[in-house]
Design a protein around this motif. Structure first.
Motif, PDB file in Angstrom:
ATOM      1  N   LEU A  12     -38.663   4.581   2.595  1.00 63.14           N
ATOM      2  CA  LEU A  12     -37.690   5.474   3.217  1.00 63.14           C
ATOM      3  C   LEU A  12     -36.812   6.166   2.188  1.00 63.14           C
ATOM      4  O   LEU A  12     -36.575   7.373   2.276  1.00 63.14           O
ATOM      5  CB  LEU A  12     -36.815   4.686   4.190  1.00 63.14           C
ATOM      6  CG  LEU A  12     -35.692   5.456   4.882  1.00 63.14           C
ATOM      7  CD1 LEU A  12     -36.259   6.517   5.823  1.00 63.14           C
ATOM      8  CD2 LEU A  12     -34.781   4.498   5.658  1.00 63.14           C
ATOM      9  N   ILE A  13     -36.355   5.418   1.202  1.00 63.11           N
ATOM     10  CA  ILE A  13     -35.370   5.964   0.255  1.00 63.11           C
ATOM     11  C   ILE A  13     -36.011   6.601  -0.978  1.00 63.11           C
ATOM     12  O   ILE A  13     -35.316   7.202  -1.793  1.00 63.11           O
ATOM     13  CB  ILE A  13     -34.367   4.881  -0.182  1.00 63.11           C
ATOM     14  CG1 ILE A  13     -35.089   3.692  -0.829  1.00 63.11           C
ATOM     15  CG2 ILE A  13     -33.525   4.436   1.000  1.00 63.11           C
ATOM     16  CD1 ILE A  13     -34.179   2.611  -1.357  1.00 63.11           C
ATOM     17  N   THR A  14     -37.348   6.433  -1.119  1.00 63.84           N
ATOM     18  CA  THR A  14     -38.063   7.098  -2.221  1.00 63.84           C
ATOM     19  C   THR A  14     -39.354   7.696  -1.685  1.00 63.84           C
ATOM     20  O   THR A  14     -39.809   7.359  -0.598  1.00 63.84           O
ATOM     21  CB  THR A  14     -38.434   6.115  -3.364  1.00 63.84           C
ATOM     22  OG1 THR A  14     -39.512   5.266  -2.939  1.00 63.84           O
ATOM     23  CG2 THR A  14     -37.246   5.268  -3.787  1.00 63.84           C
ATOM     24  N   ASP A  15     -39.931   8.572  -2.485  1.00 64.50           N
ATOM     25  CA  ASP A  15     -41.282   9.069  -2.196  1.00 64.50           C
ATOM     26  C   ASP A  15     -42.231   8.137  -2.929  1.00 64.50           C
ATOM     27  O   ASP A  15     -42.400   8.224  -4.145  1.00 64.50           O
ATOM     28  CB  ASP A  15     -41.432  10.512  -2.706  1.00 64.50           C
ATOM     29  CG  ASP A  15     -42.780  11.123  -2.344  1.00 64.50           C
ATOM     30  OD1 ASP A  15     -43.735  10.352  -2.086  1.00 64.50           O
ATOM     31  OD2 ASP A  15     -42.884  12.359  -2.330  1.00 64.50           O
ATOM     32  N   LYS A  16     -42.879   7.226  -2.194  1.00 62.92           N
ATOM     33  CA  LYS A  16     -43.691   6.187  -2.828  1.00 62.92           C
ATOM     34  C   LYS A  16     -44.971   6.735  -3.454  1.00 62.92           C
ATOM     35  O   LYS A  16     -45.655   6.025  -4.196  1.00 62.92           O
ATOM     36  CB  LYS A  16     -44.016   5.083  -1.829  1.00 62.92           C
ATOM     37  CG  LYS A  16     -42.778   4.267  -1.431  1.00 62.92           C
ATOM     38  CD  LYS A  16     -43.126   3.037  -0.611  1.00 62.92           C
ATOM     39  CE  LYS A  16     -43.658   1.928  -1.481  1.00 62.92           C
ATOM     40  NZ  LYS A  16     -43.801   0.648  -0.729  1.00 62.92           N
ATOM     41  N   ASP A  17     -45.291   7.983  -3.161  1.00 63.05           N
ATOM     42  CA  ASP A  17     -46.478   8.595  -3.766  1.00 63.05           C
ATOM     43  C   ASP A  17     -46.134   9.442  -4.993  1.00 63.05           C
ATOM     44  O   ASP A  17     -47.025   9.996  -5.638  1.00 63.05           O
ATOM     45  CB  ASP A  17     -47.211   9.462  -2.736  1.00 63.05           C
ATOM     46  CG  ASP A  17     -47.777   8.627  -1.595  1.00 63.05           C
ATOM     47  OD1 ASP A  17     -48.281   7.515  -1.881  1.00 63.05           O
ATOM     48  OD2 ASP A  17     -47.698   9.064  -0.439  1.00 63.05           O
ATOM     49  N   ARG A  18     -44.841   9.526  -5.318  1.00 60.71           N
ATOM     50  CA  ARG A  18     -44.390  10.267  -6.501  1.00 60.71           C
ATOM     51  C   ARG A  18     -43.504   9.341  -7.330  1.00 60.71           C
ATOM     52  O   ARG A  18     -42.372   9.047  -6.939  1.00 60.71           O
ATOM     53  CB  ARG A  18     -43.613  11.533  -6.097  1.00 60.71           C
ATOM     54  CG  ARG A  18     -44.434  12.540  -5.317  1.00 60.71           C
ATOM     55  CD  ARG A  18     -43.584  13.706  -4.860  1.00 60.71           C
ATOM     56  NE  ARG A  18     -43.004  14.426  -5.993  1.00 60.71           N
ATOM     57  CZ  ARG A  18     -41.997  15.297  -5.873  1.00 60.71           C
ATOM     58  NH1 ARG A  18     -41.443  15.523  -4.687  1.00 60.71           N
ATOM     59  NH2 ARG A  18     -41.543  15.918  -6.937  1.00 60.71           N
ATOM     60  N   PRO A  19     -44.021   8.850  -8.439  1.00 62.16           N
ATOM     61  CA  PRO A  19     -43.274   7.876  -9.237  1.00 62.16           C
ATOM     62  C   PRO A  19     -41.856   8.325  -9.584  1.00 62.16           C
ATOM     63  O   PRO A  19     -41.622   9.473  -9.937  1.00 62.16           O
ATOM     64  CB  PRO A  19     -44.133   7.731 -10.502  1.00 62.16           C
ATOM     65  CG  PRO A  19     -45.523   8.051 -10.037  1.00 62.16           C
ATOM     66  CD  PRO A  19     -45.345   9.140  -9.016  1.00 62.16           C
ATOM     67  N   TYR A  20     -40.931   7.390  -9.430  1.00 56.34           N
ATOM     68  CA  TYR A  20     -39.530   7.571  -9.804  1.00 56.34           C
ATOM     69  C   TYR A  20     -38.887   8.775  -9.100  1.00 56.34           C
ATOM     70  O   TYR A  20     -38.148   9.542  -9.716  1.00 56.34           O
ATOM     71  CB  TYR A  20     -39.410   7.707 -11.327  1.00 56.34           C
ATOM     72  CG  TYR A  20     -40.034   6.539 -12.060  1.00 56.34           C
ATOM     73  CD1 TYR A  20     -39.417   5.295 -12.080  1.00 56.34           C
ATOM     74  CD2 TYR A  20     -41.267   6.674 -12.702  1.00 56.34           C
ATOM     75  CE1 TYR A  20     -40.005   4.215 -12.722  1.00 56.34           C
ATOM     76  CE2 TYR A  20     -41.854   5.594 -13.343  1.00 56.34           C
ATOM     77  CZ  TYR A  20     -41.227   4.371 -13.342  1.00 56.34           C
ATOM     78  OH  TYR A  20     -41.812   3.303 -13.971  1.00 56.34           O
ATOM     79  N   THR A  21     -39.174   8.910  -7.809  1.00 55.03           N
ATOM     80  CA  THR A  21     -38.617  10.019  -7.026  1.00 55.03           C
ATOM     81  C   THR A  21     -37.839   9.466  -5.839  1.00 55.03           C
ATOM     82  O   THR A  21     -38.424   8.917  -4.904  1.00 55.03           O
ATOM     83  CB  THR A  21     -39.730  10.955  -6.512  1.00 55.03           C
ATOM     84  OG1 THR A  21     -40.506  11.423  -7.617  1.00 55.03           O
ATOM     85  CG2 THR A  21     -39.131  12.148  -5.789  1.00 55.03           C
ATOM     86  N   LYS A  23     -34.976   9.874  -2.595  1.00 54.58           N
ATOM     87  CA  LYS A  23     -34.675  10.820  -1.518  1.00 54.58           C
ATOM     88  C   LYS A  23     -33.162  10.793  -1.272  1.00 54.58           C
ATOM     89  O   LYS A  23     -32.672  10.070  -0.415  1.00 54.58           O
ATOM     90  CB  LYS A  23     -35.428  10.441  -0.250  1.00 54.58           C
ATOM     91  CG  LYS A  23     -36.944  10.549  -0.360  1.00 54.58           C
ATOM     92  CD  LYS A  23     -37.609  10.158   0.955  1.00 54.58           C
ATOM     93  CE  LYS A  23     -39.124  10.274   0.875  1.00 54.58           C
ATOM     94  NZ  LYS A  23     -39.770   9.816   2.143  1.00 54.58           N
ATOM     95  N   PRO A  24     -32.412  11.581  -2.050  1.00 59.02           N
ATOM     96  CA  PRO A  24     -30.939  11.513  -1.975  1.00 59.02           C
ATOM     97  C   PRO A  24     -30.360  11.840  -0.607  1.00 59.02           C
ATOM     98  O   PRO A  24     -29.348  11.257  -0.203  1.00 59.02           O
ATOM     99  CB  PRO A  24     -30.483  12.522  -3.039  1.00 59.02           C
ATOM    100  CG  PRO A  24     -31.668  13.381  -3.317  1.00 59.02           C
ATOM    101  CD  PRO A  24     -32.863  12.538  -3.070  1.00 59.02           C
ATOM    102  N   GLU A  25     -30.994  12.750   0.131  1.00 56.81           N
ATOM    103  CA  GLU A  25     -30.458  13.105   1.442  1.00 56.81           C
ATOM    104  C   GLU A  25     -30.517  11.931   2.404  1.00 56.81           C
ATOM    105  O   GLU A  25     -29.561  11.655   3.144  1.00 56.81           O
ATOM    106  CB  GLU A  25     -31.224  14.304   2.037  1.00 56.81           C
ATOM    107  CG  GLU A  25     -31.125  15.585   1.229  1.00 56.81           C
ATOM    108  CD  GLU A  25     -32.124  15.650   0.083  1.00 56.81           C
ATOM    109  OE1 GLU A  25     -32.942  14.706  -0.036  1.00 56.81           O
ATOM    110  OE2 GLU A  25     -32.075  16.619  -0.688  1.00 56.81           O
ATOM    111  N   ILE A  26     -31.646  11.213   2.383  1.00 48.41           N
ATOM    112  CA  ILE A  26     -31.788  10.032   3.245  1.00 48.41           C
ATOM    113  C   ILE A  26     -30.811   8.937   2.826  1.00 48.41           C
ATOM    114  O   ILE A  26     -30.182   8.279   3.665  1.00 48.41           O
ATOM    115  CB  ILE A  26     -33.237   9.496   3.191  1.00 48.41           C
ATOM    116  CG1 ILE A  26     -34.196  10.434   3.917  1.00 48.41           C
ATOM    117  CG2 ILE A  26     -33.317   8.095   3.796  1.00 48.41           C
ATOM    118  CD1 ILE A  26     -34.032  10.447   5.429  1.00 48.41           C
TER     119      ILE A  26
END
Length: 265
Positions: A12-21, A23-26
């Motif tokens: 939920l809090i990161t994009d698990k398919d894009r390393p070290y990314t 999701k600040p809005e969430i």
């Protein structure tokens, strides 16, 4: 006294398919909801935990940290996983502080010890003292030292489960555990959300519980449900809910109608 343990899922809090990314809005949305919860129920104690998402799982998979450390390369990887976990946790802490919440980060590596991957010792007094001071412990999945294999990884789910059991049994608190993910709940074989899971219906649905499709070294949905069932049998209600729906976390914690799956005794 009541205690709510809230796990902010890595998916939920990161994009698990894009390393070290992240999701600040969430993350900001969730911080706002926790702030609203604290205002509506000022007597409720809170412990927040965040998953590793696309941060810690990357190095953990590369160095196979969950299965132990012995070589110099293993030890270096162990430290990298810890640093990755801290980097994401720092982002969470900053957002929650900006929302006016007195959170303080508490790395499990400083509190817990395992034996062949199983928790055998946890310094609960650190969490107890933090809560007594009116602060909100912010924990996370992290590396820990292990008496047999040198070191391993303790998932956020396991950390929160251990804390839930301790405060329910030893401190006699009314405890609830809420897992906040990017999915509506636990799906059945037809893709429909299962509203309630108990030890009675679990044998019929366990074959439909999948593993994470992204990089996740700590087990995915199947392990999550198994761990929650074990503590639900103690009388602790556990929710798996959709955190992307504004207000859903607030409703779950405050006992209102929430979108998700309830795991109970």
């Amino acid at each position: 006294m009541e205690l709510a343990l809230i796990k902010l899922g890595g998916s939920l809090i990161t994009d698990k398919d894009r390393p070290y990314t992240a999701k600040p809005e969430i993350i900001q949305q969730l911080a706002g909801e926790v702030s609203a919860i604290a205002l509506q129920n000022p007597h409720l104690k809170l412990i927040i935990g965040n998953g590793a998402g696309s941060f810690g799982h990357q190095s953990a998979k590369k160095y196979n940290t969950i299965n132990g450390i012995s070589t110099d390369v293993d030890k270096f990887g162990f430290c990298l996983v810890h640093q990755d976990a801290i980097d994401l946790n720092r982002l969470i802490a900053k957002a929650f502080l900006q929302a006016g919440l007195p959170v303080i980060s508490l790395p499990p590596v400083t509190m817990g010890v395992t034996e062949n991957k199983k928790p055998i010792k946890f310094n609960y007094s650190i969490i107890e003292n933090t809560l007594a001071a009116g602060l909100i412990p912010l924990v996370f999945g992290d590396v820990v030292l292990d008496k047999i294999i040198g070191g391993t990884i303790l998932s956020t789910d396991t950390v929160l489960a251990e804390l839930a059991k301790h405060f329910h049994i030893k401190e006699n608190l009314r405890v609830q555990l809420i897992n906040v993910g990017n999915y509506p709940g636990v799906y059945d074989q037809y893709g429909q959300v299962i509203s309630e899971i108990t030890s009675a219906n679990y044998p019929h649905i366990k074959n439909f519980l999948g593993e994470s499709k992204s990089v996740d070294v700590t087990g995915g949905m199947l392990r999550k449900v198994k761990e929650f069932l074990a503590i639900a049998d103690l009388g602790i209600d556990c929710w798996i809910i959709d955190g992307a729906v504004p207000g859903n976390l607030t409703n779950a914690v405050l006992g209102k109608s929430a979108l998700g799956t309830l795991i109970k005794a």
